[in-house]
Design a protein around this motif. Structure first.
Motif, mmCIF file in Angstrom:
data_model
loop_
_atom_site.group_PDB
_atom_site.id
_atom_site.type_symbol
_atom_site.label_atom_id
_atom_site.label_comp_id
_atom_site.label_asym_id
_atom_site.label_seq_id
_atom_site.Cartn_x
_atom_site.Cartn_y
_atom_site.Cartn_z
ATOM 1 N N UNK A 120 0.839 -1.203 0.000
ATOM 2 C CA UNK A 120 0.000 0.000 0.000
ATOM 3 C C UNK A 120 0.875 1.255 0.000
ATOM 4 N N UNK A 121 1.980 1.208 0.755
ATOM 5 C CA UNK A 121 2.882 2.355 0.831
ATOM 6 C C UNK A 121 3.510 2.638 -0.531
ATOM 7 N N UNK A 122 3.891 1.555 -1.236
ATOM 8 C CA UNK A 122 4.490 1.716 -2.563
ATOM 9 C C UNK A 122 3.474 2.279 -3.558
ATOM 10 N N UNK A 123 2.242 1.808 -3.473
ATOM 11 C CA UNK A 123 1.208 2.291 -4.382
ATOM 12 C C UNK A 123 0.945 3.777 -4.134
ATOM 13 N N UNK A 124 0.928 4.164 -2.862
ATOM 14 C CA UNK A 124 0.674 5.567 -2.543
ATOM 15 C C UNK A 124 1.834 6.449 -3.009
ATOM 16 N N UNK A 125 3.062 5.974 -2.828
ATOM 17 C CA UNK A 125 4.228 6.740 -3.289
ATOM 18 C C UNK A 125 4.157 6.947 -4.803
ATOM 19 N N UNK A 126 3.810 5.893 -5.529
ATOM 20 C CA UNK A 126 3.729 5.990 -6.990
ATOM 21 C C UNK A 126 2.651 6.987 -7.395
ATOM 22 N N UNK A 127 1.514 6.942 -6.717
ATOM 23 C CA UNK A 127 0.409 7.856 -7.027
ATOM 24 C C UNK A 127 0.802 9.302 -6.753
ATOM 25 N N UNK A 128 1.440 9.541 -5.597
ATOM 26 C CA UNK A 128 1.848 10.910 -5.257
ATOM 27 C C UNK A 128 2.872 11.439 -6.261
ATOM 28 N N UNK A 129 3.843 10.596 -6.627
ATOM 29 C CA UNK A 129 4.857 11.034 -7.598
ATOM 30 C C UNK A 129 4.208 11.358 -8.945
ATOM 31 N N UNK A 130 3.232 10.565 -9.359
ATOM 32 C CA UNK A 130 2.502 10.863 -10.602
ATOM 33 C C UNK A 130 1.843 12.231 -10.520
ATOM 34 N N UNK A 131 1.241 12.499 -9.376
ATOM 35 C CA UNK A 131 0.490 13.750 -9.240
ATOM 36 C C UNK A 131 1.368 14.992 -9.287
ATOM 37 N N UNK A 132 2.648 14.856 -8.894
ATOM 38 C CA UNK A 132 3.549 16.012 -9.007
ATOM 39 C C UNK A 132 4.405 15.928 -10.283
ATOM 40 N N UNK A 144 20.244 12.914 -8.147
ATOM 41 C CA UNK A 144 20.004 12.812 -9.590
ATOM 42 C C UNK A 144 18.840 13.686 -10.037
ATOM 43 N N UNK A 145 18.270 14.426 -9.116
ATOM 44 C CA UNK A 145 17.105 15.259 -9.420
ATOM 45 C C UNK A 145 17.468 16.736 -9.336
ATOM 46 N N UNK A 146 16.750 17.560 -10.074
ATOM 47 C CA UNK A 146 16.957 19.009 -9.978
ATOM 48 C C UNK A 146 16.375 19.512 -8.662
ATOM 49 N N UNK A 147 16.695 20.756 -8.297
ATOM 50 C CA UNK A 147 16.211 21.331 -7.045
ATOM 51 C C UNK A 147 14.692 21.322 -6.960
ATOM 52 N N UNK A 148 14.046 21.683 -8.063
ATOM 53 C CA UNK A 148 12.583 21.709 -8.077
ATOM 54 C C UNK A 148 11.999 20.312 -7.943
ATOM 55 N N UNK A 149 12.671 19.351 -8.566
ATOM 56 C CA UNK A 149 12.206 17.963 -8.467
ATOM 57 C C UNK A 149 12.387 17.426 -7.050
ATOM 58 N N UNK A 150 13.514 17.737 -6.431
ATOM 59 C CA UNK A 150 13.760 17.309 -5.045
ATOM 60 C C UNK A 150 12.660 17.846 -4.134
ATOM 61 N N UNK A 151 12.311 19.110 -4.339
ATOM 62 C CA UNK A 151 11.313 19.720 -3.467
ATOM 63 C C UNK A 151 9.932 19.091 -3.701
ATOM 64 N N UNK A 152 9.631 18.731 -4.948
ATOM 65 C CA UNK A 152 8.349 18.060 -5.223
ATOM 66 C C UNK A 152 8.289 16.687 -4.558
ATOM 67 N N UNK A 153 9.426 15.991 -4.513
ATOM 68 C CA UNK A 153 9.467 14.706 -3.795
ATOM 69 C C UNK A 153 9.224 14.956 -2.294
#
Ligand code: ADP
Ligand code: ADP
Length: 222
Positions: A120-132, A144-153
């Motif tokens: 369930x935790x993995x599914x929620x993480x995937x859903x949240x990442x999709x939404x941002x 490996x992520x830009x500053x804006x991407x890090x902040x979205x995570x």
């Protein structure tokens, strides 16, 4: 129907010592369900202290802190930690992601700590990442992520356990102005979609103007 209610909250550092610093003097503040409130304060006015008290990381000298109507004042540390984990999400200026874990893992870990089963935790993480807009970055580490991407995570991590209230301290303050605007849009969309309540400290008056209400904290002139 308030998610957060501070009543008569006062805080003085170094009380009883030779040089006490009065930071908060009888603050009253409410955040209603679904409301996004901006906290605007000059540096040194006690913004961090207020967010720490609202976030149950610090206690006021006097006054009350109610979370969803429940008085948090005087609760033992264990109960405060549980309430913090279950009810609150935090975002800081710097992302504070764990560098050795992937974006998805950074969102999964707090859910495991809160007792959510791994699938369930993995599914929620995937859903949240999709939404941002970061579904394709799930396996990347923060470096490996830009500053804006890090902040979205970091936004996704703050929402991982479905908090009632989001507390954010300059959530886009570390980004260049263009990126800050775009990333702030993503944050607001995420907050609105989930019906989350939020108290967001910012120095940026344009960002503050886009929230439902602005609270200004004045410096106490000692
Ligand atoms: P802001 O976040 O608005 O800049 P803070 O809440 O960090 O303000 O601090 C408000 C005031 O309280 C500042 O004058 C700061 O120096 C003082 N202060 C903050 N933390 C402490 C502490 N632990 N001990 C003594 N003074 C402190
Ligand atoms: P921005 O313009 O948002 O600041 P960057 O120029 O830092 O972005 O990065 C552009 C893209 O390259 C981003 O999508 C980022 O995820 C990706 N990227 C940056 N550094 C790395 C890296 N070390 N490994 C993999 N992808 C990277």
């Amino acid at each position: 129907n308030d998610v957060l209610q501070l009543t008569g909250v006062s805080k003085t550092y170094g009380k009883g010592g030779p040089a006490p610093v009065e930071v908060l003097s009888s603050i009253d503040l409410r955040v209603a369900r679904g409301e996004v409130v901006a906290l605007v304060a000059p540096s040194g006015a006690g913004k961090s202290t207020l967010l720490h008290i609202a976030g149950l990381l610090d206690t006021p000298d006097s006054g009350q802190v109610l979370l969803r109507g429940r008085d948090m004042t005087g609760l033992p540390d264990k109960a405060r930690t549980e309430a913090r984990r279950a009810e609150l999400g935090f975002i800081y200026q710097f992302h504070h992601l764990l560098p050795e874990f992937s974006a998805a893992e950074n969102i999964v870990l707090p859910q495991l700590a809160n007792g959510t089963p791994a699938r369930a935790a993995q599914a929620r993480a995937a859903d949240l990442l999709d939404r941002v807009g970061l579904g394709h970055r799930a396996a990347h580490r923060p470096a490996e992520l830009s500053g804006g991407e890090q902040q979205r995570v970091a936004f996704c991590r703050a929402l991982a356990n479905g908090p009632a209230l989001l507390l954010a301290d300059e959530p886009t303050g570390n980004l260049d102005p263009d990126t800050s605007d775009r990333v702030f849009d993503v944050l607001m969309a995420l907050v609105r979609e989930t019906g989350l309540s939020a108290l967001i400290a910012t120095h940026n008056h344009d960002l503050a103007a886009r929230m439902d209400r602005v609270i200004r904290l004045k410096e106490i002139v000692a």
